[in-house]
Write an enzyme that holds these catalytic residues in place. Structure first.
Site, short mmCIF file in Angstrom:
data_model
loop_
_atom_site.label_atom_id
_atom_site.label_comp_id
_atom_site.label_asym_id
_atom_site.label_seq_id
_atom_site.Cartn_x
_atom_site.Cartn_y
_atom_site.Cartn_z
N CYS A 290 18.29 46.86 6.49
CA CYS A 290 17.32 46.31 5.40
C CYS A 290 17.97 46.29 4.08
CB CYS A 290 16.24 47.38 5.50
SG CYS A 290 15.03 46.86 4.23
N TYR B 202 -6.59 2.63 6.66
CA TYR B 202 -5.66 1.56 6.18
C TYR B 202 -5.51 0.28 7.25
CZ TYR B 202 -2.38 4.07 9.53
OH TYR B 202 -2.16 4.77 10.75
N LYS C 227 10.82 3.41 2.78
CA LYS C 227 10.74 4.79 2.51
C LYS C 227 11.72 5.11 1.33
CE LYS C 227 10.28 7.26 5.88
NZ LYS C 227 9.83 7.88 7.32
N CYS D 10 11.98 44.44 9.00
CA CYS D 10 12.36 45.85 8.81
C CYS D 10 11.20 46.71 9.28
CB CYS D 10 12.62 46.05 7.25
SG CYS D 10 12.44 48.06 6.99
N ASP E 212 1.63 10.42 3.84
CA ASP E 212 2.45 11.24 4.44
C ASP E 212 1.48 12.06 5.65
OD1 ASP E 212 4.52 12.36 5.90
OD2 ASP E 212 5.39 13.34 4.33
N CYS F 117 16.00 49.64 2.14
CA CYS F 117 15.79 51.08 2.72
C CYS F 117 17.22 51.33 3.77
CB CYS F 117 14.47 51.27 3.34
SG CYS F 117 14.34 50.61 4.98
N LYS G 48 2.18 4.70 1.51
CA LYS G 48 2.52 5.08 2.96
C LYS G 48 1.92 6.85 2.79
CE LYS G 48 5.65 5.05 6.82
NZ LYS G 48 5.58 6.42 7.36
N GLU H 259 0.80 -1.05 0.08
CA GLU H 259 0.01 -0.01 -0.06
C GLU H 259 0.82 1.28 0.12
OE1 GLU H 259 -2.58 0.01 3.59
OE2 GLU H 259 -2.37 -2.17 3.49
N CYS I 291 9.80 51.85 3.40
CA CYS I 291 10.64 50.90 2.90
C CYS I 291 9.83 50.67 1.46
CB CYS I 291 10.90 49.73 4.08
SG CYS I 291 11.66 48.45 3.26
S1 IVH Z 1 -0.15 0.42 9.00
C1 IVH Z 1 1.26 -1.29 13.14
N1 IVH Z 1 -0.53 1.56 6.66
O1 IVH Z 1 3.09 5.15 9.19
C2 IVH Z 1 1.39 -0.05 12.21
N2 IVH Z 1 0.52 2.83 8.31
O2 IVH Z 1 5.24 4.21 11.45
C3 IVH Z 1 0.39 -0.09 11.45
N3 IVH Z 1 0.93 5.09 7.71
O3 IVH Z 1 1.95 6.13 12.34
C4 IVH Z 1 0.42 1.11 10.65
N4 IVH Z 1 0.18 4.98 5.73
O4 IVH Z 1 0.26 6.63 10.63
C5 IVH Z 1 0.06 1.56 7.71
N5 IVH Z 1 -0.63 2.44 4.30
C6 IVH Z 1 -0.38 2.57 5.67
C7 IVH Z 1 0.21 3.69 6.32
C8 IVH Z 1 0.60 3.90 7.51
C9 IVH Z 1 0.82 5.71 6.47
C10 IVH Z 1 1.57 5.52 9.05
C11 IVH Z 1 1.08 5.60 10.15
C12 IVH Z 1 2.13 5.13 11.08
C13 IVH Z 1 3.35 5.26 10.55
C14 IVH Z 1 4.11 3.95 10.71
#
Ligand code: IVH
Length: 684
Positions: free
Chosen positions: A409, A224, A315, A427, A117, A412, A115, A113, A433
């Site tokens: 500045c 998720y 990551k 400033c 942010d 000015c 991740k 899946e 200015c």
């Molecule tokens: S599963 C047991 N799935 O990533 C942990 N986490 O450190 C279950 N996050 O704080 C997390 N996308 O908020 C999972 N598809 C995804 C995610 C996800 C983002 C974040 C989550 C968690 C951090 C992992």
């Protein structure tokens, strides 16, 4: 209406609205217009006001917020909120997969899946209704932010289909890029420091006290994981899919946000796809999460103190560019804030050429110890402007000198100041200015402020250069003879400019107040202040206590407003603008038998009407404060369409996204002919 009928009607409307909400925010397939949606919502609001006994915490009317949380209550998580162990390379993933195979007897299947942010959130549902939403906190306990979460449109308040009696669903709340940009645009208008990135802004938004502010910010949420005793399936993938049927926004295989695979190659393929494609997503992702799909295996593997053994995050490498820092220049903003900017040797980063990077403030420069002539690493995140994240010390020349932050500045020469607790230098020469003077004028004439036709930023530059304007009030003393002598100023342009200036005298007080460029006073704050104090003199007299007593006005705004009005120059300027004829009080014009419900709206009337002649319906528009205009443009508020409206007009309205109202809609809106109007803020 009997209470029993009202109860039924409220239930019906709630269901219908939640369904439309789902179509709009999750399926992206709306079946009614925003206008019709608002009408239904107003109907429900009215019914709930009349019969408060049937109002419900999870009513669609709660989406707009209103509840204020002074202090968030700490709640212990039923299941701890763990984090994920991270990996950064193919090798680490291969290790993960091999280890898993050794530990299990059945063949594991994996889900991959995105991740997201953002900020982790756990939401509990009982009997199909949202009951509580809690932040991650320290993993053991978090903050109850339920009222704020109810305003996130993509999180269902009531579920559809057949779901377990009680369960928790977890996901990530984030700000899509568009919403983030909008917030920063508003901050810029209010002369405030811009937000750094979508993630921090999402996190800050979730902890705001006033949920009606949260409602306007455009947060979104992908779910998720599901937790509970009676989940319908024994795999993660199938449960997420089921959650989608209950109304949640979950990743799906069609948009490739999730996939199932039994092989390491399948995992690597998913990663490679998104490593490239992620730049096209409308929100930030920082990697991929790989999870064992079968709950039986998850249970068997268990967790460490920090993270489950059955999942791992990969990551993405943030792409960095390596280039030479040529020089540092300092920009002065409208409010006098100084921003150091690095000029770089042009370099390609994620498809665009980067020539400049923000260095934010003196503290950041000191922390990085970045120097002119250094080779630096540049990254692009959710931020608009790329940033310097480090220095390549191996390439630093021996005679390099630490950067000395400017003391005066650059525009000015006034000595800069730094207020306590603030990172930015300023400033203080507000009135002398050049970029501050011009910046304030650009803001004053801008579309959302005084909207002066015929006067743009370039003309302001020219007028300033030619010594014709020094302060805003000078704009109102401009003469035709002076203008016509300017470069590239024809007679027609000069007349247009003067007509635009003249017309701006009719602009409402709230916009004049916004146009004055008081720090922290954006459009919304200006509206609140104007509505509360009614005129400029009352506002000038207002004490800090009186200011903070106004809804949504905090300490920071109050101090800034007080500061502005205690400067004698600003007061003199207001006197001049008053003398020029600008609006400094709220005008509540209610025409006979009319209202100001259409105040500031431009309406195009087209076609033949049942109950009105063309002229009489136009009079009706004016009676309620609206303006009739001949042709459709981006500025048109709505088209009032009778029978036989021309197809070209209709097409144009559709293309520009201008609402088209029927005669019935219009009559409803003005409260019927000769009766009480319906208060609607459809166009705000
Ligand atoms: S599963 C047991 N799935 O990533 C942990 N986490 O450190 C279950 N996050 O704080 C997390 N996308 O908020 C999972 N598809 C995804 C995610 C996800 C983002 C974040 C989550 C968690 C951090 C992992």
């Amino acid at each position: 209406m009997t209470p029993e009928e009202a109860k039924q009607q409220i239930a019906l409307l709630s269901k219908e609205l939640e369904e439309h909400n789902h179509r709009y925010y999750i399926l992206s397939e709306p079946t009614i217009s925003d206008y019709d949606f608002d009408l239904l919502l107003k109907d429900l609001q009215k019914l709930e006001e009349q019969f408060p006994e049937f109002a419900n915490e999870n009513s669609p009317t709660k989406r707009v917020g209103g509840a204020v949380t002074k202090e968030f209550v700490t709640v212990k998580h039923k299941f701890p909120m763990l984090s994920l162990s991270n990996s950064y390379s193919k090798e680490e993933l291969i290790d993960f997969e091999t280890r898993l195979r050794k530990l299990t007897t059945t063949e594991p299947e994996f889900t991959c899946e995105l991740k997201y942010d953002g900020v982790a959130l756990g939401i509990t549902y009982k009997n199909g209704e949202l009951v509580q939403a809690v932040t991650r906190g320290d993993g053991v306990q978090g903050d109850d932010i339920t009222a704020n979460v109810r305003t996130i449109r993509s999180i269902p308040l009531k579920l559809k289909g057949s779901y377990p009696d009680e369960f928790e669903i977890r996901g990530e709340v984030f700000l899509p890029h568009k919403a983030f940009e909008k917030i920063n645009e508003e901050k810029k208008e209010a002369g405030e420091q811009l937000a750094a990135n979508p993630r921090n802004t999402a996190s800050g938004t979730l902890k705001m006290q006033d949920s009606s502010v949260v409602a306007k910010r455009g947060l979104d949420c992908y779910l998720y994981s599901l937790l509970g005793d009676n989940l319908p399936h024994d795999t993660h993938f199938d449960n997420l899919k089921a959650a989608g049927d209950w109304g949640f926004k979950v990743p799906n295989a069609e948009n490739k946000f999730i996939t199932k695979t039994k092989t390491i190659d399948g995992i690597l393929e998913f990663i490679a796809y998104w490593d490239k494609e992620r730049v096209n997503l409308p929100f930030d992702v920082d990697g991929v999460v790989i999870k064992v799909n079968q709950f039986s295996i998850q249970k068997q593997l268990g967790t460490t103190a920090k993270s489950p053994r059955w999942a791992i995050a990969y990551k993405f490498q943030t792409e960095q560019a390596h280039t030479k820092l040529l020089s540092v220049v300092y920009q002065v903003g409208r409010t006098g804030a100084i921003t150091p900017v690095a000029n770089l040797e042009p370099v390609l980063l994620l498809g665009t050429t980067v020539k400049r990077a923000s260095l934010h403030n003196a503290d950041i420069i000191e922390k990085l110890d970045v120097r002119e002539g250094d080779y630096v690493y540049v990254e692009k995140g959710g931020e608009i402007i790329p940033k310097i994240v480090g220095v390549d010390l191996s390439q630093r020349s021996l005679d390099s000198q630490p950067l000395k932050y400017i003391v005066n500045c650059p525009e000015c020469n006034t000595e800069l100041i730094r207020r306590e607790g603030e990172a930015q230098h300023y400033c203080p020469n507000e009135d002398g200015c050049p970029p501050q003077i011009k910046g304030k004028m650009y803001h004053f004439i801008s579309r959302k402020a005084m909207n002066i036709d015929g006067l743009g930023e370039e003309t302001i530059d020219l007028l300033y250069k030619e010594n014709l304007v020094h302060t805003i009030s000078d704009i109102y003393n401009l003469q035709f003879d002076q203008l016509i002598r300017l470069e590239r100023m024809a007679e027609k342009s000069a007349n247009n400019l003067l007509a635009g200036v003249e017309a701006s005298k009719q602009i409402s007080f709230e916009r004049v107040l916004f146009a004055m460029a008081i720090r922290h006073v954006g459009e919304t704050v200006a509206k609140k202040l104007a509505a509360h104090f009614k005129n400029i003199d009352a506002l000038i007299q207002a004490s800090a206590e009186e200011l903070t007593a106004v809804d949504e006005i905090g300490e920071k705004i109050a101090v800034s407003v007080r500061e502005h009005f205690s400067n004698p120059r600003n007061l003199r300027e207001i006197d001049k603008l008053k003398a020029a004829g600008l609006q400094f009080e709220v005008v509540e014009v209610v025409r006979e038998g009319g209202t100001n419900i259409l105040e500031g709206k431009s309406v195009v009337v087209s076609g033949v009407f049942k109950n009105f002649s063309r002229d009489s319906i136009k009079l009706e528009v004016e009676k309620h404060g609206g303006k009739n205009v001949g042709s459709i443009s981006a500025k048109t508020s709505f088209v009032l369409a009778g029978e036989n409206m021309g197809p070209e007009k209709l097409k144009k309205a559709e293309k520009l996204g201008i609402p088209v109202l029927s005669e019935e809609d219009f009559v409803k809106m003005i409260g019927g002919v000769g009766s009480e109007p319906k208060q609607m803020d459809l166009f705000s």
